[in-house]
Design a protein around this motif. Structure first.
Motif, PDB file in Angstrom:
ATOM      1  N   LEU A   1     -23.429  29.102  -9.904  1.00 50.94           N
ATOM      2  CA  LEU A   1     -23.000  28.409  -8.699  1.00 50.94           C
ATOM      3  C   LEU A   1     -23.145  29.292  -7.465  1.00 50.94           C
ATOM      4  O   LEU A   1     -23.126  28.800  -6.344  1.00 50.94           O
ATOM      5  CB  LEU A   1     -21.545  27.961  -8.840  1.00 50.94           C
ATOM      6  N   MET A   2     -23.259  30.596  -7.665  1.00 47.82           N
ATOM      7  CA  MET A   2     -23.423  31.547  -6.571  1.00 47.82           C
ATOM      8  C   MET A   2     -23.893  32.869  -7.172  1.00 47.82           C
ATOM      9  O   MET A   2     -23.488  33.235  -8.274  1.00 47.82           O
ATOM     10  CB  MET A   2     -22.099  31.755  -5.822  1.00 47.82           C
TER      11      MET A   2
ATOM     12  N   SER B   1     -20.501  21.233  -7.192  1.00 52.69           N
ATOM     13  CA  SER B   1     -20.455  22.299  -6.195  1.00 52.69           C
ATOM     14  C   SER B   1     -20.855  21.758  -4.841  1.00 52.69           C
ATOM     15  O   SER B   1     -21.129  20.587  -4.668  1.00 52.69           O
ATOM     16  CB  SER B   1     -21.411  23.427  -6.581  1.00 52.69           C
TER      17      SER B   1
ATOM     18  N   ILE C   1     -22.705  27.420   0.953  1.00 55.92           N
ATOM     19  CA  ILE C   1     -22.971  28.269  -0.213  1.00 55.92           C
ATOM     20  C   ILE C   1     -21.867  28.205  -1.247  1.00 55.92           C
ATOM     21  O   ILE C   1     -22.063  28.643  -2.386  1.00 55.92           O
ATOM     22  CB  ILE C   1     -23.161  29.739   0.196  1.00 55.92           C
TER      23      ILE C   1
ATOM     24  N   THR D   1     -23.258  22.171 -15.025  1.00 50.19           N
ATOM     25  CA  THR D   1     -22.832  22.701 -13.747  1.00 50.19           C
ATOM     26  C   THR D   1     -21.629  21.960 -13.214  1.00 50.19           C
ATOM     27  O   THR D   1     -21.618  20.737 -13.123  1.00 50.19           O
ATOM     28  CB  THR D   1     -23.979  22.584 -12.729  1.00 50.19           C
TER      29      THR D   1
ATOM     30  N   THR E   1     -23.529  22.132  -3.371  1.00 49.63           N
ATOM     31  CA  THR E   1     -24.916  21.709  -3.302  1.00 49.63           C
ATOM     32  C   THR E   1     -24.988  20.292  -3.807  1.00 49.63           C
ATOM     33  O   THR E   1     -25.201  20.042  -4.977  1.00 49.63           O
ATOM     34  CB  THR E   1     -25.806  22.638  -4.141  1.00 49.63           C
TER      35      THR E   1
ATOM     36  N   GLN F   1     -31.448  30.193  -6.681  1.00 39.47           N
ATOM     37  CA  GLN F   1     -32.121  29.076  -7.347  1.00 39.47           C
ATOM     38  C   GLN F   1     -32.662  28.052  -6.346  1.00 39.47           C
ATOM     39  O   GLN F   1     -33.509  27.230  -6.699  1.00 39.47           O
ATOM     40  CB  GLN F   1     -31.176  28.391  -8.345  1.00 39.47           C
TER      41      GLN F   1
ATOM     42  N   SER G   1     -32.689  22.777  -0.383  1.00 38.48           N
ATOM     43  CA  SER G   1     -32.049  23.715   0.540  1.00 38.48           C
ATOM     44  C   SER G   1     -31.553  22.997   1.787  1.00 38.48           C
ATOM     45  O   SER G   1     -30.442  23.259   2.272  1.00 38.48           O
ATOM     46  CB  SER G   1     -33.035  24.823   0.920  1.00 38.48           C
TER      47      SER G   1
ATOM     48  N   GLN H   1     -27.743  31.696  -2.987  1.00 43.65           N
ATOM     49  CA  GLN H   1     -28.144  30.684  -3.972  1.00 43.65           C
ATOM     50  C   GLN H   1     -29.633  30.876  -4.289  1.00 43.65           C
ATOM     51  O   GLN H   1     -30.486  30.090  -3.864  1.00 43.65           O
ATOM     52  CB  GLN H   1     -27.908  29.273  -3.408  1.00 43.65           C
TER      53      GLN H   1
END
Length: 812
Positions: free
Chosen positions: A642-643, A778, A508, A775, A780, A463, A471, A461
């Motif tokens: 997304l990945m 996900s 992830i 997006t 995250t 970004q 994170s 990831q």
């Protein structure tokens, strides 16, 4: 008049005695008053500057003793501006310059005073402070200064490091099959490797007893080793300057471990000897090191010196620091008890400076459990530290020695630890030989599991890189929650296991697509295998907008290796040493009566990039989208991925046609998985475009694209129910959109073949859609915990992952 005067000046004897007595009494009273006033002022002044001096300093400078202490200046740098900067390079330069400028502008008068008196000292900038060696008179003279905030001690701290259960030599022949350590398996790291993410492009630093850099499981990953030559400048620092009888000596010019602990911990983060000893979480990452303990004995000065070096590494022997060479993550398994004279405030300033620079500091919770509020040592107590507790390896049971929260020593009542990882019976590299392995237990062993997991997260990831808060949220929300209630509420989080046991695959992975009732998941696939190279599939178009041939082709051999994800073919373009703009356009597609489209593809690239700045690319590739059948294209922004998103920014001073854009550049070191959300394109149709731009500064191997999958939900008319996004309890994505995680402990990427779908241009007339990238939900997520089930990785032998919903509370 004269007689009156005489009478006055000629008193009787009694009157003379009385006058004399009164005069003496008045003088004595005045003298006492003056003396009393001076004493009160002196006591006030003494109390004021003695309150600046830490008790440890007062104790160790009594009776003519000399001691080392920090002179902490009142004027400290403010680093709030770093939060607005997007890249590690920007954050690092900003923090370094602010701190160094503050130290240079404020320390001068004190440094001059110390030099004039020949007093031993050393200046620091990560904390605006000066380390001084002196007695009480020097301490008093410095404390009275208005530019000094406080004086703090530099005590020697003995770290009770775990001792090995056993030390053994690895067999000389490769192990068959390759062995992945149980703790690594339990985090689901091998499933992340299978997606192509092994930590490449990320640097992990070890602050410890040093490292045996020549160890077979560490040497290939050492940033100072290029395969033939070693360069320790910017890659190693020794903060031990005054030891006696240490096997590494003082100021070692190369990485050296005087205990074994540091070699063991860095091995768990990144180690792999390529012969079957897969001991590390992120074997594709690089490592650097700083020795901050003399056979387990640390001091605040040693700890701060390593943190300062991490902020801007400099060559062996000193020199200009370079924040571009700073590590991404630091692994810390050391303590500094305030009860022994360690200043929590000063270390906190250094830890927070690292965080401001985008460096993730991972710290062990300590081994003082099982009682509550036993996390009471820096750096584990700080909010800026990502604090790790230990589990019994292979289980979700907290290790008895693992320290618990809440943190009470600073009055914060902060919930700690943040997360847990395997920490018992951990086998990793050791310092007794280049082939030695030892088994140790402790939160020291759990900590590098998380440092390595963070390297995998930032690899998969990009970004999130150097966004510390986001994170940590991604890692927390991906964790398998363990509802301990022995030190407070079960949470999440709680004071025993934090957010739970790390699950890096869940952290992830994007959530799988969930179609509305009565709708079905449809897939479109192109794997370039039904053509003969160099021909492209029907309706795929290659053009060079700038630069000479060749164009994009299909290829079944050559570099970068491997040549295909699903053999035999992949699409391929070279990376020339001239300015070029090479484009590959897909066939037309649309999502008529469809929703929630997502693109997944595999790519392998080695494109020219800076060797000095890990954020900078020279040649690179981007992905673009057309919603008008190829008439115009839009750049797909980083937020849509997304990945496997963009990993560098293309330089603006070399003539590259995609200059200034975030792009794929550098070396992916094999095929990686990229997933991106697409807008719901209707008519006239959409096309994708892979675009490679190069400059004149050099060339490299090129770029390969394979296994292109587009998945979306398709239905006839109005869905039976509103779409929902409740994930199913599995991290295995649908057969048409991604790679199925391997259920066996192997680092080899295993791809689930997807049947090829033949597309024909869509002609159904509907309204033209504008590409708006939103997006898809996900893994995250935000920091707010929910009871929604999360993807749970495929079970492995001996491991039974549990669902994400909150389990019933459990006792210690």
């Amino acid at each position: 008049m004269i007689s009156d005067a005489k009478r006055t000046c000629t008193p009787s004897r009694l009157r003379t005695v009385l006058c004399l007595f009164l005069c003496v009494a008045a003088c004595l009273a005045a003298e006492c008053a003056i003396s009393s006033s001076g004493a009160t002022g002196q006591r006030t002044a003494n109390a004021a500057f003695h309150s600046k001096i830490a008790p440890w300093v007062i104790e160790h400078t009594a009776n003519g003793q000399q001691a080392e202490f920090f002179v902490v200046l009142a004027d400290q740098a403010h680093l709030n501006g770093a939060a607005t900067l997007a890249t590690k390079a920007g954050k690092g330069r900003y923090v370094y310059n602010k701190l160094l400028s503050k130290a240079n502008s404020t320390q001068g008068p004190i440094l001059q005073w110390l030099r004039e008196r020949g007093i031993e000292h050393r200046s620091f900038y990560i904390v605006n402070a000066i380390l001084v060696k002196g007695g009480r008179e020097i301490a008093d003279a410095l404390a009275v200064r208005t530019d000094v905030a406080r004086l703090e001690g530099n005590p020697v701290i003995h770290n009770p490091l775990p001792q090995p259960d056993a030390v053994s030599e690895a067999p000389p022949q490769p192990r068959q099959p390759a062995t992945i350590e149980p703790g690594i398996q339990y985090t689901h790291a091998p499933d992340v490797w299978a997606l192509g993410f092994r930590g490449q492009g990320i640097t992990v630093a070890g602050a410890d007893t040093g490292q045996r850099w020549t160890h077979n499981a560490l040497k290939p990953q050492y940033r100072g080793w290029d395969g033939q030559n070693a360069d320790h400048d910017y890659n190693w620092h020794d903060s031990i300057h005054d030891s006696t009888g240490n096997p590494c000596g003082n100021d070692s010019p190369f990485p050296c471990d005087d205990n074994g602990h540091g070699t063991h911990t860095i091995g768990t983060a990144i180690g792999d000897d390529g012969m079957g000893n897969q001991i590390g979480m992120a074997p594709g990452a690089k490592w650097i090191g700083c020795r901050n303990m003399d056979q387990g004995n640390g001091t605040p000065a040693r700890y701060i010196e390593c943190m300062e070096w991490f902020l801007a590494p400099y060559p062996i022997g000193g020199g200009q620091g370079d924040p571009l060479r700073a590590p991404d993550i630091t692994s810390n398994s050391w303590v500094c008890p305030p009860s022994e004279g360690c200043s929590a405030d000063t270390l906190q300033t250094a830890v927070e400076a690292q965080a401001a620079a985008g460096i993730m500091m991972v710290a062990g919770a300590g081994n003082d459990g099982p009682n509550c509020s036993t996390i009471f040592y820096p750096p584990a107590i700080y909010a800026a530290s990502y604090t790790v507790g230990a589990l019994q390896t292979g289980t979700d049971n907290i290790a008895s020695f693992s320290s618990r929260g809440p943190v009470t020593i600073d009055g914060s009542n902060r919930i700690k630890p943040d997360i847990t990882a395997p920490g018992t019976g951990t086998r990793s590299s050791y310092n007794t030989s280049d082939n030695a392995y030892a088994v140790l237990s402790g939160t020291s062993m759990a900590t590098p599991h998380i440092a390595g997991a963070m390297a995998l997260l930032w690899c998969a990831q990009p970004q999130l890189r150097h966004n510390i808060s986001s994170s940590r949220t991604a890692m927390d929300n991906g964790a398998h929650f363990l509802a301990y209630k022995d030190c407070g509420t079960p949470g999440p989080p709680n004071n025993t296991s934090g957010w739970g046991r790390v699950d890096i695959l869940a952290a992830i992975s994007p959530a799988p697509i969930q179609c509305p009732l009565c709708w079905s998941l449809q897939g479109i696939t192109e794997n370039f295998d039904n053509v003969t190279p160099p021909a492209l599939p029907p309706d795929w178009i290659a053009t060079n907008a700038q630069g000479p041939p060749p164009l994009w082709v299909t290829s079944n051999s050559g570099v970068p290796m491997p040549p295909a994800d699903t053999p035999p073919n992949a699409a391929y373009i070279d990376d020339p040493a001239v300015v070029s703009d090479k484009r590959l356009v897909s066939l037309e597609f649309n999502f008529f009566e469809g929703a929630y489209p997502r693109l997944t593809f595999r790519q392998n690239f080695n494109l020219e990039a800076s060797s000095e700045d890990p954020n900078l690319g020279f040649d690179g590739g981007v992905l673009e989208l057309s919603t008008d059948n190829g008439n115009t294209f839009q750049y797909i922004p980083p937020s849509a991925f997304l990945m496997g998103g963009y990993n560098r920014t293309i330089a603006t001073d070399r003539g590259n046609p995609i200059a200034g854009l975030q792009a794929w550049s550098g070396n992916s070191e094999g095929f990686i998985t990229t997933v991106v959300s697409l807008p719901a394109i209707q008519s006239p149709g959409g096309r994708l475009r892979w675009r490679m731009g190069s400059d004149t500064s050099g060339s490299n191997e090129g770029w390969r694209v394979d296994t292109v999958n587009i998945t979306y939900c398709h239905g006839m008319g109005t869905p039976c129910a509103s779409p929902t996004f409740t994930p199913t309890p599995t991290a295995t994505a649908t057969a048409t959109s991604t790679i199925t995680p391997s259920a066996t402990p192997t680092a080899t990427a295993t791809v689930t073949p997807t049947p090829t779908a033949t597309l024909t241009p869509n002609t159904t007339p509907t309204a033209t859609a504008t590409a708006t990238f939103t997006t898809t939900p996900s893994a995250t997520a935000t920091a707010t915990p929910t009871a929604t089930a999360r993807p749970t990785p495929t079970a492995r032998p001996g491991i039974t992952p549990r669902g994400r919903p909150t389990p019933p509370p459990r006792a210690a």
